[in-house]
Enzyme design. Structure first.
Site, PDB file in Angstrom:
ATOM      1  N   SER A 295      50.363 -38.560 -19.936  1.00 62.04           N
ATOM      2  CA  SER A 295      50.734 -39.826 -18.888  1.00 62.04           C
ATOM      3  C   SER A 295      52.045 -40.400 -20.113  1.00 62.04           C
ATOM      4  O   SER A 295      52.807 -39.566 -20.606  1.00 62.04           O
ATOM      5  CB  SER A 295      49.883 -40.666 -18.080  1.00 62.04           C
TER       6      SER A 295
ATOM      7  N   ASP B 251      54.167 -39.692 -12.707  1.00 61.64           N
ATOM      8  CA  ASP B 251      54.237 -40.621 -11.364  1.00 61.64           C
ATOM      9  C   ASP B 251      54.275 -41.171 -11.487  1.00 61.64           C
ATOM     10  O   ASP B 251      53.920 -42.099 -10.131  1.00 61.64           O
ATOM     11  CB  ASP B 251      52.032 -39.912 -11.677  1.00 61.64           C
TER      12      ASP B 251
HETATM   13  N1  LIG Z   1      47.420 -43.840 -13.219  1.00 64.48           N
HETATM   14  C1  LIG Z   1      47.314 -45.412 -14.133  1.00 64.48           C
HETATM   15  C2  LIG Z   1      47.635 -46.546 -13.482  1.00 64.48           C
HETATM   16  O1  LIG Z   1      47.072 -46.334 -12.194  1.00 64.48           O
HETATM   17  C3  LIG Z   1      47.070 -47.591 -13.714  1.00 64.48           C
HETATM   18  O2  LIG Z   1      47.986 -48.464 -14.042  1.00 64.48           O
HETATM   19  C4  LIG Z   1      47.841 -47.218 -15.994  1.00 64.48           C
HETATM   20  C5  LIG Z   1      47.567 -48.104 -16.368  1.00 64.48           C
HETATM   21  O3  LIG Z   1      45.489 -48.778 -16.492  1.00 64.48           O
HETATM   22  P1  LIG Z   1      45.170 -49.344 -17.361  1.00 64.48           P
HETATM   23  O4  LIG Z   1      45.831 -50.681 -17.655  1.00 64.48           O
HETATM   24  O5  LIG Z   1      43.856 -48.941 -17.957  1.00 64.48           O
HETATM   25  O6  LIG Z   1      45.550 -49.145 -19.315  1.00 64.48           O
HETATM   26  O7  LIG Z   1      47.165 -46.568 -16.227  1.00 64.48           O
HETATM   27  C6  LIG Z   1      47.765 -44.815 -15.456  1.00 64.48           C
HETATM   28  O8  LIG Z   1      49.398 -44.711 -15.490  1.00 64.48           O
HETATM   29 MG   LIG Z   2      51.854 -41.537 -15.431  1.00 65.96          MG
END
Ligand SMILES: N[C@@H]1[C@@H](O)[C@H](O)[C@@H](COP(=O)(O)O)O[C@@H]1O
Ligand SMILES: [Mg+2]
Length: 449
Positions: free
Chosen positions: A89, A236
């Site tokens: 991601s 996404d």
């Molecule tokens: N798909 C998830 C999101 O749903 C989330 O908001 C983001 C940050 O997550 P984190 O703050 O736990 O690193 O990660 C990914 O992109």
């Molecule tokens: Mg992503």
């Protein structure tokens, strides 16, 4: 070994193909027909090959849809027993990850992930032998199927000018074409695929989008009225850039879009996360809407949406879910829906955003190894109570609510950081809370090492 899965599946630096092989074997123990997609990372093919070897050797059948955005994988998972997306991601290029989706396009929840994790840790899988190994198939229509479905379900009549920034990632294959197909004039940037993300790092934030923002400012100096849609590494997520070349405030955009959904559909349930601004509650107050808050992560949001029959759920990170279309977070569809919103109000994006009040929002991330996160959070919860003179909410990390503001300290589930997030009506209070929060985390780090 600690937990393999975090906020968004398995995600780690230098993800080993050996782990991917075991994940493949574990998947094959539970599911027969598996569809696999991947983002553009340099290790994508390596991880896909190892994962595929595991699945085949466990007796499963693999269909590859090659490089695709996560929403395309999630959408196509409906035709299989399970979907697997190989992506990290928004993380930098040295990371990779594995995210699982069920038939409903819903990312695996903790229970489903735990089942896979248990099989891996116990080594409770079978390598089937020559007469039972599976086959590999290819599905070249996966992107087309997704695009046709989306086109049938969006309604855009105005001819918008849009700059699409694909982060050299899998959005390149879909986003510029879909925006063109709905009638936009599209200028695409960072739209050739490169797993090193040479144009910009995949996290769509102010720092990484500076050049794209300047480009939009330059274009619009001639009255062109371009807005920008920028994706992360697997699309996404999206963030928007307004006609003035400013990155749209995440919370304001979420509030504006939530209001639009309520006004357009009459559905009065909006799901968001504990790290979203109080602006959303205030901006929707007159509409008598129920704002439901969950822990951070698209899985938590999607599950709460199902429970409450909500049509829209979104996080300030730009991870938005549109349940009338599918349950996979979809940054491409979110971008198109922003255009629908602009058409609905017949207004420029910057005008909508400038009409929303805002408070002071501060965000900071402090490096912390994954192994130390749990202990750091124990310290923060224990010592934060006397520091902030209130008992924290612990839906996700620790959130201290103070009359005119709040501070949330939580471990990232995708990166080696502790995130500190502050919102206050007053700048001095916001800064004071942030400083206190950072100091608390740093003390915690000292105490646990
Ligand atoms: N798909 C998830 C999101 O749903 C989330 O908001 C983001 C940050 O997550 P984190 O703050 O736990 O690193 O990660 C990914 O992109
Ligand atoms: Mg992503």
């Amino acid at each position: 070994m600690g937990r393999l899965f975090g906020t968004s599946g398995i995600r780690m630096k230098n993800l080993s193909p050996k782990i991917a092989y075991k994940v493949g074997l574990a998947i094959a123990k539970k599911y027969k027909n598996v569809v696999i997609g991947r983002d553009t990372r340099t290790t994508g093919k390596l991880i896909e090959t190892a994962l595929t070897a595991g699945i085949l050797n466990g007796g499963g059948e693999v269909t590859t849809i090659d490089i695709v955005p996560t929403p395309v994988l999630g959408f196509n998972a409906r035709n299989y027993d399970v979907g697997v997306m190989i992506t990290a991601s928004h993380n930098p290029p040295e990371y990779n990850g594995i995210k699982l989706f069920n038939k409903n396009g819903l990312a695996f929840n903790k229970k489903e992930e735990d089942e896979i994790e248990k099989i891996i840790f116990k080594g409770d899988f079978v390598e089937v032998g020559w007469d039972k190994v599976g086959n590999i198939w290819e599905d070249c229509r996966a992107i087309r199927n997704y695009m046709e479905y989306i086109l049938k379900n969006v309604d855009i009549n105005e001819k918008f000018n849009v700059v699409v920034d694909c982060a050299n990632a899998s959005a390149c294959l879909v986003s510029p074409y879909l925006f063109t197909d709905v009638g936009c004039h599209v200028i695409s940037v960072n739209s050739h695929m490169d797993g090193r993300f040479i144009g910009r790092m995949p996290e769509p934030n102010e720092k990484n989008l500076k050049k794209t923002m300047n480009m939009i400012k330059g274009l619009n100096a001639y009255g062109e009225g371009y807005i920008g849609i920028a994706h992360d590494g697997d699309a996404d997520r999206m963030v928007a850039i307004d006609e003035k070349g400013r990155l749209a405030d995440f919370d304001k955009l979420l509030a504006a879009f939530s209001r639009y959904i309520v006004e357009k559909t009459g559905n009065k349930k909006i799901v968001t996360t504990v790290d979203a601004s109080m602006i959303i509650d205030e901006y929707l107050k007159d509409l008598d809407v129920e704002i439901i808050r969950t822990k951070v992560g698209d899985v938590a949001v999607a599950e709460e949406m199902i429970k409450n029959s909500a049509i829209f759920g979104g996080e300030p990170s730009g991870t938005w879910i549109h349940a009338d279309i599918h349950l996979t977070p979809d940054g491409i569809l979110s971008g198109l829906r922003i255009l629908e919103m602009l058409e609905f109000y017949n207004k420029r994006l910057y005008k909508i955003l400038d009409g929303i009040p805002s408070y002071i929002n501060l965000r900071e991330k402090i490096p912390c190894e994954d192994g130390k996160k749990e202990k750091v959070m124990e310290y923060v919860i224990e010592n934060g109570e006397s520091l902030f003179k209130t008992t924290p909410e612990t839906v996700d990390g620790a959130r201290f609510n103070l009359g005119d503001g709040w501070i949330l300290i939580r471990p990232s589930g995708t990166e080696p950081y502790i995130r500190v997030r502050v919102e206050a009506k007053d700048g001095i209070l916001a800064k004071e809370l942030l400083d206190k929060g950072i100091k608390l985390v740093k003390n915690a780090l000292r105490a646990v090492s």
